[in-house]
Design a protein around this motif. Structure first.
Motif, short mmCIF file in Angstrom:
data_model
loop_
_atom_site.label_atom_id
_atom_site.label_comp_id
_atom_site.label_asym_id
_atom_site.label_seq_id
_atom_site.Cartn_x
_atom_site.Cartn_y
_atom_site.Cartn_z
N ALA A 54 -31.36 -9.22 11.75
CA ALA A 54 -32.08 -9.29 10.48
C ALA A 54 -32.80 -7.97 10.22
CB ALA A 54 -33.10 -10.44 10.54
N PRO A 55 -32.61 -7.36 9.02
CA PRO A 55 -33.32 -6.12 8.73
C PRO A 55 -34.70 -6.35 8.11
CG PRO A 55 -31.64 -6.53 7.06
CD PRO A 55 -31.59 -7.70 8.01
N LEU A 56 -34.97 -7.61 7.73
CA LEU A 56 -36.24 -7.98 7.11
C LEU A 56 -36.36 -9.49 7.21
CD1 LEU A 56 -35.94 -7.87 3.20
CD2 LEU A 56 -34.11 -8.46 4.76
N PHE A 57 -37.50 -10.04 6.78
CA PHE A 57 -37.57 -11.50 6.66
C PHE A 57 -38.44 -11.87 5.47
CE2 PHE A 57 -41.81 -12.52 8.46
CZ PHE A 57 -42.11 -11.35 9.14
N ASN A 58 -38.24 -13.08 4.99
CA ASN A 58 -39.00 -13.52 3.82
C ASN A 58 -39.75 -14.80 4.11
OD1 ASN A 58 -36.50 -14.94 3.95
ND2 ASN A 58 -36.74 -15.59 1.84
N ILE A 59 -40.92 -14.90 3.50
CA ILE A 59 -41.70 -16.14 3.57
C ILE A 59 -41.67 -16.71 2.17
CG2 ILE A 59 -43.97 -17.16 4.03
CD1 ILE A 59 -42.51 -16.07 6.57
N SER A 60 -40.97 -17.82 2.03
CA SER A 60 -40.65 -18.30 0.68
C SER A 60 -41.72 -19.21 0.10
CB SER A 60 -39.31 -19.04 0.72
OG SER A 60 -39.39 -20.13 1.61
N THR A 61 -42.55 -19.79 0.95
CA THR A 61 -43.46 -20.83 0.48
C THR A 61 -44.83 -20.67 1.12
OG1 THR A 61 -41.53 -22.26 0.57
CG2 THR A 61 -43.60 -23.34 0.15
N SER A 62 -45.87 -20.99 0.37
CA SER A 62 -47.20 -20.99 0.97
C SER A 62 -47.58 -22.45 1.30
CB SER A 62 -48.22 -20.33 0.06
OG SER A 62 -48.30 -21.05 -1.14
N GLY A 74 -52.54 -6.75 13.49
CA GLY A 74 -52.18 -5.91 14.64
C GLY A 74 -51.19 -4.81 14.28
N GLY A 75 -50.75 -4.76 13.01
CA GLY A 75 -49.79 -3.74 12.59
C GLY A 75 -48.38 -4.00 13.10
N TRP A 76 -48.09 -5.23 13.51
CA TRP A 76 -46.76 -5.56 14.06
C TRP A 76 -45.75 -5.84 12.95
CZ3 TRP A 76 -46.26 -4.44 18.98
CH2 TRP A 76 -47.37 -4.52 19.82
N ILE A 77 -46.25 -6.21 11.77
CA ILE A 77 -45.37 -6.40 10.62
C ILE A 77 -45.98 -5.69 9.41
CG2 ILE A 77 -44.37 -8.60 11.40
CD1 ILE A 77 -46.21 -10.00 9.31
N ALA A 78 -45.15 -5.37 8.44
CA ALA A 78 -45.63 -4.70 7.22
C ALA A 78 -44.75 -5.17 6.07
CB ALA A 78 -45.49 -3.18 7.39
N PRO A 79 -45.26 -5.05 4.81
CA PRO A 79 -44.40 -5.42 3.69
C PRO A 79 -43.10 -4.60 3.72
CG PRO A 79 -46.65 -5.05 2.94
CD PRO A 79 -46.59 -4.62 4.38
N PHE A 80 -41.99 -5.23 3.38
CA PHE A 80 -40.70 -4.52 3.35
C PHE A 80 -40.81 -3.39 2.33
CE2 PHE A 80 -36.28 -4.00 1.82
CZ PHE A 80 -35.72 -3.59 3.03
N ASN A 81 -40.51 -2.16 2.74
CA ASN A 81 -40.85 -1.03 1.87
C ASN A 81 -39.67 -0.42 1.14
OD1 ASN A 81 -39.51 0.30 3.81
ND2 ASN A 81 -41.27 1.41 4.66
N GLY A 82 -38.60 -1.17 0.96
CA GLY A 82 -37.47 -0.58 0.24
C GLY A 82 -37.06 -1.44 -0.93
N ALA A 83 -36.28 -0.85 -1.82
CA ALA A 83 -35.81 -1.61 -2.98
C ALA A 83 -34.54 -2.39 -2.64
CB ALA A 83 -35.52 -0.64 -4.12
#
Ligand SMILES: Cc1cc2nc3c(=O)[nH]c(=O)nc-3n(C[C@H](O)[C@H](O)[C@H](O)COP(=O)(O)OP(=O)(O)OC[C@H]3O[C@@H](n4cnc5c(N)ncnc54)[C@H](O)[C@@H]3O)c2cc1C
Length: 389
Positions: A54-62, A74-83
């Protein structure tokens, strides 16, 4: 715990967040944590790091899984930064198409995808003894006759670990594909379930053994600075192929990944149909070949690489000349519904639990499902661990 992919690492972290400080051991076939969110690295080249699952992941629901906040902190994840963009069957670029892998909030591991599992393990290790034993294939499971613990054995039949509770975070030991891949005469979980004769575990083992998956044959390209120039200029970092484009080129998605020293990685994910046609071709540098001892098939591998490479260049009109090429075949990339009913994910009488993206529910077949299944299992398991039941 068997498996240090997202779900295994998330279960360890989720138990810690809920206050469990007892000992946790994760046994993992791969060289490190990550599973299908792993990052491929090279012993020879410290600058090489490619997200080959997986190159990224999505959280679809709150609400989002609780583990996300400490991972962000902790800086272990960040918003996906590409288009994101899409390619249609005529080779035309367009806007991103809504699909289950890109709805909601998009995240990536930081600095690479394996940051997700590394972060989860770090969270677990902060609050109690947590050991990762990588490069370790669990070959057999034996319930002890008093029903109070499990004994795990390795590929040579050597005892690996005795544990009072066992969690399977992958489906390999529960599924007949282990017989095809390794030539084992039995499915280890089914054998253990039959030995114990406990109804709920037998039902769970049967349901897990029936889960079908689609495969993905991934071509990994490592482009040096001059060869990467045209790729770097693309406006997208993740390109979805529409159904017509998948049919024409056998490609489902392409991701562009910057690496150190000006190099770029390109990961070409095949369509499910393409992977199905080439299921027997593993890739000589894949973990199946290296850890499981699968026989290499250099000619067949070269043909699969050539087919994906040619189709990529035709579809995008970009050259891959000078790239280092590898094949990574994921035999069970995406589980197919219905998955394991969540009520079967914990069998208290047998002291065994299951988590991972194959558990039915929100995020099924995705990282989100792996995270949510682990949190749900932690919630149910904790009172039993505390009571010593
Ligand atoms: C090419 C590809 C692209 C993907 N893209 C996306 C995406 O864009 N978005 C998304 O959300 N999801 C994506 N996914 C799916 C996502 O990667 C999975 O849903 C998620 O990683 C599943 O995590 P898991 O922990 O349930 O399983 P896994 O990651 O498979 O973890 C199970 C672990 O158990 C280990 N294991 C199994 N059996 C044994 C044994 N007997 N002994 C020791 N260790 C064992 C395995 O090595 C593995 O590390 C993608 C998957 C692939 C393959």
């Amino acid at each position: 715990m068997i498996g240090a992919g997202t779900a295994g690492c998330a279960l360890a972290a989720a138990l810690r967040l809920r206050g469990w400080s007892g000992s946790i051991t994760l046994l993992e076939i791969g060289r490190g944590p990550g599973g299908r969110t792993a990052t491929r690295r090279s012993r020879r080249d410290p600058n090489f790091a490619l997200n080959h699952g997986a190159p990224l992941f999505n959280i679809s629901t709150s609400p989002e899984p609780r583990l996300l906040e400490p991972l962000r902190q902790g800086g272990w994840i960040a918003p996906f930064n590409g288009a994101l963009a899409s390619l249609d069957g005529e080779g035309r670029l367009g806007t991103a198409q809504p699909d289950p892998l890109s709805s909601g909030a998009l995240w990536q591991g930081s600095p690479q995808m394996d940051g997700l599992c590394r972060g989860l393990l770090a969270l677990a290790q902060q609050h109690g003894p947590t050991t990762l034993q990588s490069g370790t294939l669990v070959r057999a499971l034996e319930p002890r006759s008093d029903g109070r613990c499990w004994q795990l054995y390795g590929s040579e039949g050597q005892p690996l670990l005795e544990c009072s509770w066992l969690v399977l975070s992958g489906t390999l030991l529960a599924h007949p594909r282990c017989q095809t891949v390794f030539g084992w005469p039995e499915v280890p979980l089914q054998q253990a379930a039959t030995q114990l004769g406990e109804q709920q575990l037998c039902t769970a083992a049967t349901a897990l053994s029936q889960i079908e998956s689609t495969a993905s044959s991934n071509l990994l390209l490592n482009l040096g600075e001059p060869a990467a120039a045209a790729w770097r200029q693309q406006l997208w970092r993740l390109l979805q192929f529409t159904a017509a484009a998948q049919e024409r080129w056998g490609i489902r998605r392409v991701s562009l990944q910057p690496m150190a020293s000006g190099r770029w990685g390109v990961v070409v994910e095949s369509s499910a149909a393409f992977a199905e046609r080439h299921l027997q071709v593993y890739g000589s540098r894949s973990s199946a070949a290296q850890v499981l001892g699968a026989a290499p098939a250099p000619e067949a591998e070269a043909q699969v690489i050539k087919a994906l490479d040619r189709n990529l260049q035709l579809a995008l009109g970009l050259s891959t000349a000078g790239a280092d090429r590898q094949l990574m075949r994921w035999g069970a990339a995406f589980p197919q519904p219905p998955g394991l009913p969540p009520e079967l994910s914990l069998c208290p009488d047998s002291r065994i639990g299951f988590c991972g993206d194959a558990i039915a529910g929100l995020g099924f077949g995705r990282v989100e499902g792996a995270l949510r299944s682990a949190e749900a299992l932690a919630e149910r398991l904790l009172p039993l661990l505390r009571s010593g039941a």
